[in-house]
Design a protein around this motif. Structure first.
Motif, PDB file in Angstrom:
ATOM      1  N   GLN A   1     -17.157 -14.967  -2.116  1.00  0.00           N
ATOM      2  CA  GLN A   1     -16.599 -15.399  -0.832  1.00  0.00           C
ATOM      3  C   GLN A   1     -15.106 -15.119  -0.711  1.00  0.00           C
ATOM      4  N   THR A   2     -14.425 -15.089  -1.838  1.00  0.00           N
ATOM      5  CA  THR A   2     -12.969 -14.898  -1.763  1.00  0.00           C
ATOM      6  C   THR A   2     -12.560 -13.453  -2.041  1.00  0.00           C
ATOM      7  N   ALA A   3     -13.536 -12.607  -2.375  1.00  0.00           N
ATOM      8  CA  ALA A   3     -13.190 -11.204  -2.637  1.00  0.00           C
ATOM      9  C   ALA A   3     -12.624 -10.577  -1.373  1.00  0.00           C
ATOM     10  N   GLY A   4     -11.677  -9.677  -1.534  1.00  0.00           N
ATOM     11  CA  GLY A   4     -11.082  -9.035  -0.372  1.00  0.00           C
ATOM     12  C   GLY A   4     -10.765  -7.594  -0.681  1.00  0.00           C
ATOM     13  N   GLU A   5     -10.417  -6.867   0.339  1.00  0.00           N
ATOM     14  CA  GLU A   5     -10.131  -5.460   0.113  1.00  0.00           C
ATOM     15  C   GLU A   5      -8.711  -5.246  -0.356  1.00  0.00           C
ATOM     16  N   LYS A   6      -7.878  -6.274  -0.297  1.00  0.00           N
ATOM     17  CA  LYS A   6      -6.487  -6.085  -0.681  1.00  0.00           C
ATOM     18  C   LYS A   6      -6.388  -5.856  -2.179  1.00  0.00           C
ATOM     19  N   ARG A   7      -5.496  -4.962  -2.551  1.00  0.00           N
ATOM     20  CA  ARG A   7      -5.381  -4.568  -3.945  1.00  0.00           C
ATOM     21  C   ARG A   7      -5.073  -5.715  -4.889  1.00  0.00           C
ATOM     22  N   LEU A   8      -4.304  -6.684  -4.410  1.00  0.00           N
ATOM     23  CA  LEU A   8      -3.839  -7.720  -5.325  1.00  0.00           C
ATOM     24  C   LEU A   8      -4.884  -8.798  -5.543  1.00  0.00           C
ATOM     25  N   GLU A   9      -5.909  -8.820  -4.696  1.00  0.00           N
ATOM     26  CA  GLU A   9      -6.933  -9.827  -4.897  1.00  0.00           C
ATOM     27  C   GLU A   9      -7.776  -9.427  -6.098  1.00  0.00           C
ATOM     28  N   GLN A  10      -8.350 -10.405  -6.724  1.00  0.00           N
ATOM     29  CA  GLN A  10      -8.961 -10.155  -8.018  1.00  0.00           C
ATOM     30  C   GLN A  10     -10.202  -9.270  -7.923  1.00  0.00           C
ATOM     31  N   TYR A  11     -10.973  -9.445  -6.876  1.00  0.00           N
ATOM     32  CA  TYR A  11     -12.196  -8.669  -6.765  1.00  0.00           C
ATOM     33  C   TYR A  11     -12.199  -7.871  -5.477  1.00  0.00           C
ATOM     34  N   MET A  12     -12.614  -6.649  -5.608  1.00  0.00           N
ATOM     35  CA  MET A  12     -12.809  -5.853  -4.415  1.00  0.00           C
ATOM     36  C   MET A  12     -14.156  -6.236  -3.844  1.00  0.00           C
ATOM     37  N   VAL A  13     -14.478  -5.669  -2.699  1.00  0.00           N
ATOM     38  CA  VAL A  13     -15.751  -5.976  -2.077  1.00  0.00           C
ATOM     39  C   VAL A  13     -16.788  -4.897  -2.411  1.00  0.00           C
ATOM     40  N   TYR A  14     -16.345  -3.663  -2.331  1.00  0.00           N
ATOM     41  CA  TYR A  14     -17.292  -2.567  -2.467  1.00  0.00           C
ATOM     42  C   TYR A  14     -16.546  -1.277  -2.773  1.00  0.00           C
ATOM     43  N   GLY A  15     -17.213  -0.333  -3.408  1.00  0.00           N
ATOM     44  CA  GLY A  15     -16.587   0.915  -3.854  1.00  0.00           C
ATOM     45  C   GLY A  15     -15.930   1.735  -2.761  1.00  0.00           C
ATOM     46  N   THR A  16     -16.495   1.725  -1.541  1.00  0.00           N
ATOM     47  CA  THR A  16     -15.931   2.563  -0.484  1.00  0.00           C
ATOM     48  C   THR A  16     -14.507   2.145  -0.121  1.00  0.00           C
ATOM     49  N   MET A  17     -14.125   0.950  -0.520  1.00  0.00           N
ATOM     50  CA  MET A  17     -12.770   0.502  -0.199  1.00  0.00           C
ATOM     51  C   MET A  17     -11.728   1.062  -1.161  1.00  0.00           C
ATOM     52  N   GLY A  18     -12.188   1.850  -2.100  1.00  0.00           N
ATOM     53  CA  GLY A  18     -11.256   2.470  -3.049  1.00  0.00           C
ATOM     54  C   GLY A  18     -11.046   1.574  -4.254  1.00  0.00           C
ATOM     55  N   GLY A  19     -10.464   2.145  -5.292  1.00  0.00           N
ATOM     56  CA  GLY A  19     -10.212   1.397  -6.519  1.00  0.00           C
ATOM     57  C   GLY A  19      -8.929   1.886  -7.150  1.00  0.00           C
ATOM     58  N   PRO A  20      -8.693   1.467  -8.389  1.00  0.00           N
ATOM     59  CA  PRO A  20      -7.413   1.778  -9.033  1.00  0.00           C
ATOM     60  C   PRO A  20      -7.047   3.261  -9.071  1.00  0.00           C
ATOM     61  N   THR A  21      -8.022   4.166  -9.177  1.00  0.00           N
ATOM     62  CA  THR A  21      -7.672   5.595  -9.214  1.00  0.00           C
ATOM     63  C   THR A  21      -7.167   6.060  -7.849  1.00  0.00           C
ATOM     64  N   HIS A  22      -7.842   5.590  -6.781  1.00  0.00           N
ATOM     65  CA  HIS A  22      -7.373   5.913  -5.422  1.00  0.00           C
ATOM     66  C   HIS A  22      -5.973   5.337  -5.200  1.00  0.00           C
ATOM     67  N   TRP A  23      -5.796   4.100  -5.642  1.00  0.00           N
ATOM     68  CA  TRP A  23      -4.522   3.424  -5.380  1.00  0.00           C
ATOM     69  C   TRP A  23      -3.361   4.149  -6.069  1.00  0.00           C
ATOM     70  N   ALA A  24      -3.621   4.644  -7.266  1.00  0.00           N
ATOM     71  CA  ALA A  24      -2.558   5.360  -7.986  1.00  0.00           C
ATOM     72  C   ALA A  24      -2.127   6.589  -7.190  1.00  0.00           C
ATOM     73  N   LEU A  25      -3.097   7.340  -6.647  1.00  0.00           N
ATOM     74  CA  LEU A  25      -2.760   8.525  -5.852  1.00  0.00           C
ATOM     75  C   LEU A  25      -2.106   8.123  -4.528  1.00  0.00           C
ATOM     76  N   GLU A  26      -2.612   7.040  -3.936  1.00  0.00           N
ATOM     77  CA  GLU A  26      -2.019   6.570  -2.676  1.00  0.00           C
ATOM     78  C   GLU A  26      -0.555   6.170  -2.884  1.00  0.00           C
ATOM     79  N   ASP A  27      -0.282   5.525  -4.006  1.00  0.00           N
ATOM     80  CA  ASP A  27       1.111   5.153  -4.314  1.00  0.00           C
ATOM     81  C   ASP A  27       1.980   6.400  -4.463  1.00  0.00           C
ATOM     82  N   MET A  28       1.419   7.416  -5.108  1.00  0.00           N
ATOM     83  CA  MET A  28       2.147   8.673  -5.306  1.00  0.00           C
ATOM     84  C   MET A  28       2.509   9.314  -3.969  1.00  0.00           C
ATOM     85  N   ILE A  29       1.518   9.423  -3.074  1.00  0.00           N
ATOM     86  CA  ILE A  29       1.763  10.111  -1.793  1.00  0.00           C
ATOM     87  C   ILE A  29       2.718   9.298  -0.918  1.00  0.00           C
ATOM     88  N   ALA A  30       2.533   7.976  -0.886  1.00  0.00           N
ATOM     89  CA  ALA A  30       3.439   7.129  -0.101  1.00  0.00           C
ATOM     90  C   ALA A  30       4.865   7.284  -0.632  1.00  0.00           C
TER      91      ALA A  30
END
Ligand SMILES: *Cc1c(COP(=O)(O)O)cnc(C)c1O
Length: 400
Positions: A47-76
């Motif tokens: 119930q408390t899982a969220g798509e935000k990176r800092l929350e402990q649990y993601m909801v689902y794979g399509t929302m991206g994960g740590p590998t996506h986030w690393a690249l997103e941080d790079m491009i930003a």
């Protein structure tokens, strides 16, 4: 991005970006996190899982994960934005924000030199959705552009330099006009990459085909959409999730690996491309070289004002006497330049571009057959020798 990071050189930033929070057991690089299902410890976790990176649990794979986030941080980081969304390829990075910002009844201004598949999207699916487009001369002034705005113009799209013909746009002046009329500025920044800082030039949403120099090895397709405010992030992130955009974490990992060496490749390829472009500009068979970083080339002054460097993709216009068949024969004869679409890899390419140029605002006629060259990591002397052989074929074919 914090002030400290902003002061660091691009070489330093490419080495360090996208590594926060990704260390696994001390390794330098993030792991490839592949996943669909995310398990929760219990229903409270669910119930408390969220798509935000800092929350402990993601909801689902399509929302991206740590590998996506690393690249997103790079491009930003390299574009100077606050948030980045990775999508499956560069074209999806163009169409997703268009769908995010435009509704039925809206109007958009698109440069005549836009990447072909975006024109196709505007003239096809967007028409079906009730969105109208006016194509404008990419070299238009702010005052002239102002006259093209309608009450329902919601987006100004820019791509600088333009696909195949390399017109450099006065992005800050055009963005000012758009913002005064409440329109958002979307930019395809694939050619500029980190040499053009979109958000300090008035852009709201920056699009990149990471397929090109970020990937850098012609072995992946990937796109990014970067913004510089929470407001734009809400719109882009929500559209991306609604439409189901996703990219393979393996490709994200490869793109991140490519990004680490991008500045080194870029410096070399940029330098070689100027050497090749200068040589071509001195040849009697060549009417004009369209390389914004070449002194005297169209758009050079604007490029010098707004860009900190150039990539290695440029165009050449041949003298009007040379036929399409002769240009094709020349291209076929090249041994070091492959014939192929896309660019940004380590290998050189040559692509006769007339067939790829589609215009509706009366621009883009340079009065001769055209070829787009991408200069790779080969030695420029070898490339020039190859082109010299090619020009002999061009001349002999035309006489024959
Ligand atoms: C290649 C390209 C794209 C699309 O990228 P893909 O990953 O091939 O879909 C978009 N814009 C420009 C300017 C490009 O050159």
């Amino acid at each position: 991005m914090n002030d400290k990071a902003e002061k660091l050189d691009i070489y330093t930033r490419l080495s360090h970006a996208g590594r926060a929070g990704t260390h696994v057991h001390g390794f330098v690089n993030p792991a490839v996190h592949r996943g669909s299902t995310v398990l929760y410890p219990d229903m409270k976790g669910r119930q408390t899982a969220g798509e935000k990176r800092l929350e402990q649990y993601m909801v689902y794979g399509t929302m991206g994960g740590p590998t996506h986030w690393a690249l997103e941080d790079m491009i930003a980081e390299i574009e100077g934005g606050t948030h980045c969304q990775i999508v499956g390829n560069g074209l999806a990075a163009c169409t997703m924000p268009l769908l995010a910002y435009l509704s039925s009844g809206d109007h958009i201004l698109i440069p005549d030199s836009v990447y072909g598949p975006v024109r196709n999207f505007a003239q096809g699916m967007m028409v079906r959705l009730g969105i109208t487009t006016t194509f404008y001369d990419p070299c238009i002034t702010g005052e002239a552009l102002a006259l093209m705005f309608q009450a329902n113009t919601k987006v100004l799209y820019v791509e600088s330099p333009g696909s195949h013909t390399f017109e450099v746009q006065d992005v800050p002046a055009l963005a000012k006009v758009a913002h005064a009329r409440g329109a958002k500025v979307l930019m395809d920044n694939t050619w500029g990459i980190y040499h053009f800082q979109p958000f300090t030039h008035g852009v709201d949403v920056s699009i990149q085909a990471l397929t090109k120099y970020v990937g850098g090895h012609s072995d992946l397709v990937l796109g990014s959409v970067t913004v510089n405010s929470e407001e734009d992030w809400e719109i882009v992130r929500s559209a991306s999730m609604t439409l189901g955009h996703y990219a393979s974490p393996d490709d994200c990992w490869l793109a991140l690996r490519g990004a680490r060496t991008m500045a080194v490749r870029m410096e070399r390829q940029s330098k070689s491309s100027l050497e090749v472009a200068k040589w071509l500009a001195g040849r009697p068979e060549v009417k004009q070289v369209l390389h914004p970083a070449l002194p005297g080339a169209p758009g050079h002054e604007l490029w010098k004002r707004d860009f900190s460097g150039a990539c290695s993709l440029f165009g050449v216009v041949f003298q009007p006497g040379f036929s399409k068949e002769a240009v094709y024969a020349m291209t076929n004869s090249l041994e070091l330049f492959g014939i192929g679409a896309s660019w940004g890899g380590f290998e050189s390419l040559a692509l006769p571009s007339a067939a790829s140029i589609s215009r509706s605002a009366g621009t883009g006629d340079f009065g001769g057959e055209m070829v787009r060259y991408h200069v790779g990591l080969e030695a420029p002397g070898d490339l020039i020798a190859d082109l010299e052989r090619g020009l002999k074929v061009l001349i002999s074919n035309d006489i024959g």
